[in-house]
Design a protein around this motif. Structure first.
Motif, mmCIF file in Angstrom:
data_model
loop_
_atom_site.group_PDB
_atom_site.id
_atom_site.type_symbol
_atom_site.label_atom_id
_atom_site.label_comp_id
_atom_site.label_asym_id
_atom_site.label_seq_id
_atom_site.Cartn_x
_atom_site.Cartn_y
_atom_site.Cartn_z
ATOM 1 N N ARG A 127 0.386 -1.198 0.441
ATOM 2 C CA ARG A 127 -0.089 0.124 -0.314
ATOM 3 C C ARG A 127 0.994 1.390 -0.111
ATOM 4 N NH1 ARG A 127 -4.899 -2.063 4.477
ATOM 5 N NH2 ARG A 127 -2.389 -2.563 5.386
ATOM 6 N N MET A 139 -10.587 5.289 9.146
ATOM 7 C CA MET A 139 -11.012 4.398 9.753
ATOM 8 C C MET A 139 -11.315 5.643 10.948
ATOM 9 S SD MET A 139 -9.196 1.138 9.435
ATOM 10 C CE MET A 139 -7.019 1.648 8.978
ATOM 11 N N GLY A 168 -6.117 -6.495 13.800
ATOM 12 C CA GLY A 168 -6.393 -4.919 12.949
ATOM 13 C C GLY A 168 -7.227 -4.049 13.101
ATOM 14 N N HIS A 173 -8.590 3.792 17.110
ATOM 15 C CA HIS A 173 -9.340 4.551 17.660
ATOM 16 C C HIS A 173 -10.206 3.626 19.209
ATOM 17 C CE1 HIS A 173 -11.190 2.070 14.089
ATOM 18 N NE2 HIS A 173 -12.203 2.730 13.915
ATOM 19 N N ASP A 189 -1.874 -4.710 13.853
ATOM 20 C CA ASP A 189 -1.771 -4.141 12.669
ATOM 21 C C ASP A 189 -0.792 -4.125 11.440
ATOM 22 O OD1 ASP A 189 -3.317 -3.162 9.770
ATOM 23 O OD2 ASP A 189 -4.097 -2.700 11.407
ATOM 24 N N THR A 190 -0.628 -5.178 10.775
ATOM 25 C CA THR A 190 0.223 -4.725 9.440
ATOM 26 C C THR A 190 1.745 -3.583 9.128
ATOM 27 O OG1 THR A 190 -1.197 -3.839 7.791
ATOM 28 C CG2 THR A 190 -0.721 -6.013 7.678
ATOM 29 N N ALA A 214 2.322 -6.660 12.647
ATOM 30 C CA ALA A 214 2.689 -8.045 12.396
ATOM 31 C C ALA A 214 1.360 -8.826 11.591
ATOM 32 C CB ALA A 214 2.178 -9.643 14.011
ATOM 33 N N ASP A 215 1.320 -10.022 10.877
ATOM 34 C CA ASP A 215 0.435 -10.721 10.262
ATOM 35 C C ASP A 215 -0.327 -11.453 10.734
ATOM 36 O OD1 ASP A 215 -0.804 -12.391 8.525
ATOM 37 O OD2 ASP A 215 0.530 -11.498 7.334
ATOM 38 N N PHE A 216 -1.502 -11.099 11.473
ATOM 39 C CA PHE A 216 -2.246 -11.633 12.001
ATOM 40 C C PHE A 216 -2.552 -13.442 10.999
ATOM 41 C CE2 PHE A 216 -5.842 -9.357 11.289
ATOM 42 C CZ PHE A 216 -6.097 -9.890 10.173
ATOM 43 N N ASN A 217 -1.983 -13.397 10.087
ATOM 44 C CA ASN A 217 -2.591 -14.861 9.670
ATOM 45 C C ASN A 217 -1.327 -15.500 9.469
ATOM 46 O OD1 ASN A 217 -4.990 -14.370 8.509
ATOM 47 N ND2 ASN A 217 -4.481 -13.831 7.369
ATOM 48 N N SER A 232 -12.816 -6.277 14.525
ATOM 49 C CA SER A 232 -13.373 -5.439 14.614
ATOM 50 C C SER A 232 -13.514 -4.694 12.996
ATOM 51 C CB SER A 232 -13.570 -4.077 15.310
ATOM 52 O OG SER A 232 -14.694 -3.010 14.674
ATOM 53 N N ASN A 233 -14.504 -5.053 11.696
ATOM 54 C CA ASN A 233 -14.460 -4.640 10.344
ATOM 55 C C ASN A 233 -12.997 -5.876 9.972
ATOM 56 O OD1 ASN A 233 -16.462 -2.988 10.519
ATOM 57 N ND2 ASN A 233 -15.488 -1.342 11.328
ATOM 58 N N TYR A 238 -11.619 -11.974 4.207
ATOM 59 C CA TYR A 238 -10.779 -12.342 4.333
ATOM 60 C C TYR A 238 -11.692 -14.305 4.260
ATOM 61 C CZ TYR A 238 -6.855 -11.384 5.915
ATOM 62 O OH TYR A 238 -5.522 -10.279 5.894
HETATM 63 C C1 LIG Z 1 -11.354 -1.807 7.873
HETATM 64 S S1 LIG Z 1 -9.870 -1.832 8.967
HETATM 65 C C2 LIG Z 1 -10.897 -2.413 10.481
HETATM 66 C C3 LIG Z 1 -10.028 -1.360 11.265
HETATM 67 C C4 LIG Z 1 -10.449 -0.981 12.849
HETATM 68 N N1 LIG Z 1 -10.907 -2.388 13.567
HETATM 69 C C5 LIG Z 1 -11.857 -0.713 12.551
HETATM 70 O O1 LIG Z 1 -13.054 -1.425 12.980
HETATM 71 O O2 LIG Z 1 -12.248 0.695 12.607
HETATM 72 C C6 LIG Z 1 -8.751 -3.434 8.597
HETATM 73 C C7 LIG Z 1 -8.232 -3.456 9.686
HETATM 74 O O3 LIG Z 1 -7.217 -4.926 9.496
HETATM 75 C C8 LIG Z 1 -5.628 -5.147 8.945
HETATM 76 N N2 LIG Z 1 -5.668 -6.378 8.900
HETATM 77 C C9 LIG Z 1 -5.824 -6.555 7.392
HETATM 78 N N3 LIG Z 1 -5.212 -8.236 7.685
HETATM 79 C C10 LIG Z 1 -4.507 -7.483 8.320
HETATM 80 C C11 LIG Z 1 -3.663 -8.829 8.381
HETATM 81 N N4 LIG Z 1 -3.059 -9.860 8.204
HETATM 82 N N5 LIG Z 1 -3.105 -8.683 9.953
HETATM 83 C C12 LIG Z 1 -2.617 -7.448 10.363
HETATM 84 N N6 LIG Z 1 -3.895 -6.153 10.153
HETATM 85 C C13 LIG Z 1 -4.488 -7.125 9.110
HETATM 86 C C14 LIG Z 1 -5.951 -4.737 7.595
HETATM 87 O O4 LIG Z 1 -4.447 -3.845 7.722
HETATM 88 C C15 LIG Z 1 -6.650 -2.737 8.813
HETATM 89 O O5 LIG Z 1 -6.102 -1.838 9.015
#
Ligand SMILES: C[S@@+](CC[C@H](N)C(=O)[O-])C[C@H]1O[C@@H](n2cnc3c(N)ncnc32)[C@H](O)[C@@H]1O
Length: 324
Positions: A127, A139, A168, A173, A189-190, A214-217, A232-233, A238
């Motif tokens: 990104r 967000m 994520g 916030h 988050d990433t 970190a990448d949570f996957n 959240s969101n 996925y």
């Molecule tokens: C739509 S946003 C939601 C943000 C916040 N949780 C909210 O409700 O407003 C999704 C978030 O998940 C993070 N995300 C997506 N895949 C991820 C991964 N594999 N590891 C860590 N973060 C991830 C994205 O970078 C993004 O910040």
């Protein structure tokens, strides 16, 4: 979202003006006019825009009822000042508009996705900073009432909670609201998001809030254990297999009695869920909107019990379940 009995002509006109408003907001016109009423010449000079283009745009915004005039100078109407001009006003709606405009652009390319069967950008690149800025701003524009309700409902399920992991968590916030309620918060988050949000949103200045890139996957989650794990969101990004794996992983870092909370637009419950599914179709390889039944089932498969759903507002819900 249903169009009910609005004619297609009326819908088109409303779309025209909404897109104009979002694009003018993205160009900084409303905030500039909020700082000082201006003639087309003055505004074009202040923003480095073409004078003729600025004049024609201002006339279109005036026609739409967003601007008035004092002599040669254009001024914001009172409502426009509140919602689009003043970033400190509680009703300010400008933060999410640049991100929404990108979604509109994506929707206009639906045919490509229908023909190809995959997202518009099949090999997502890293990104760009501009995208990260726009995305996190959108967000962070979530209404306070919804954030407080997420926190309240999680604490209702686990009243003595001391720790939260916000997977994520974006600009943090929601995590910081948990921290304001006395919990220790971990925002994960990433790396691109964490690098941006920590200084931009003052995360490093908040005691009791830690940010983890970190990448949570792929990566292990922080060991915890946590009393609350929030998604959240996130789930809609996925496919079902990934979400099930993520729930299982999250359940392992919950303390006994801890709560997994999933805030989402739910298919069958929200009038915007199918549209979210469409946006995920356009933008992601595997995302979709899911139903309450699917999320509850996946939580049970992860060994969680006592699942329950609550409304966050008219469109969003939160599904919670406990680790026995
Ligand atoms: C739509 S946003 C939601 C943000 C916040 N949780 C909210 O409700 O407003 C999704 C978030 O998940 C993070 N995300 C997506 N895949 C991820 C991964 N594999 N590891 C860590 N973060 C991830 C994205 O970078 C993004 O910040």
């Amino acid at each position: 979202m249903r169009i009910d009995d609005l004619s297609l002509g009326r819908l088109r006109d409303l779309a025209d003006v909404t897109i104009l408003v979002a694009a003018a907001s993205d160009a900084g016109i409303f905030q500039a006019l909020h700082r000082a009423p201006a003639s087309p010449t003055e505004l074009s000079e202040a923003l480095g825009f073409d004078e003729r283009a600025t004049r024609i745009t201002l006339l279109a915004l005036e026609e739409a009822g967003l601007l008035g005039r004092h002599g040669e100078r254009f001024v914001l109407t009172e409502r426009c000042a509140r919602e689009l001009g003043d970033p400190d006003a509680p009703d300010f709606a400008g933060r999410g508009l640049p991100h929404w405009l990108r979604s509109v652009r994506a929707t206009t390319r639906l045919r490509e996705v229908l023909e190809r069967g995959g997202p518009l950008d099949p090999r997502p690149r890293a990104r760009r900073p501009e995208h990260v800025r726009r995305f996190t701003a959108a967000m962070s524009a979530a209404p306070r009432a919804r954030i407080e309700r997420i926190v309240d409902l999680c604490l209702e399920r686990r009243p003595d909670a001391e720790t939260v992991l916000d997977l994520g968590g974006g600009p943090g916030h929601i995590t910081r609201t948990f921290v304001a309620h006395g919990l220790r918060g971990t925002l994960l988050d990433t790396a691109d998001i964490v690098t941006h949000v920590v200084p931009t949103y003052g995360i490093d200045e908040i005691e009791g809030l830690e940010a983890v890139a970190a990448d949570f996957n792929r990566d292990p989650l922080p060991a915890g254990p946590f009393d609350v794990v929030l998604l959240s969101n996130v789930v809609h990004i996925y496919d079902a297999a990934s979400v099930r794996a993520l729930f299982a992983k999250a359940a392992r870092v919950l303390s006994p009695g801890g709560v997994l909370a999933v805030a989402e637009f739910l298919r069958g419950r929200s009038s915007r869920a199918a549209h979210l599914g469409l946006q995920m179709l356009l933008k992601s390889a595997r995302g979709d909107a899911y139903s309450e039944a699917e999320i509850r089932q996946w939580m049970r498969e992860a060994g969680l019990v006592d699942d329950r759903v609550d409304a966050l507002d008219e469109d969003r819900h939160i599904v919670t379940a406990l680790r026995p």
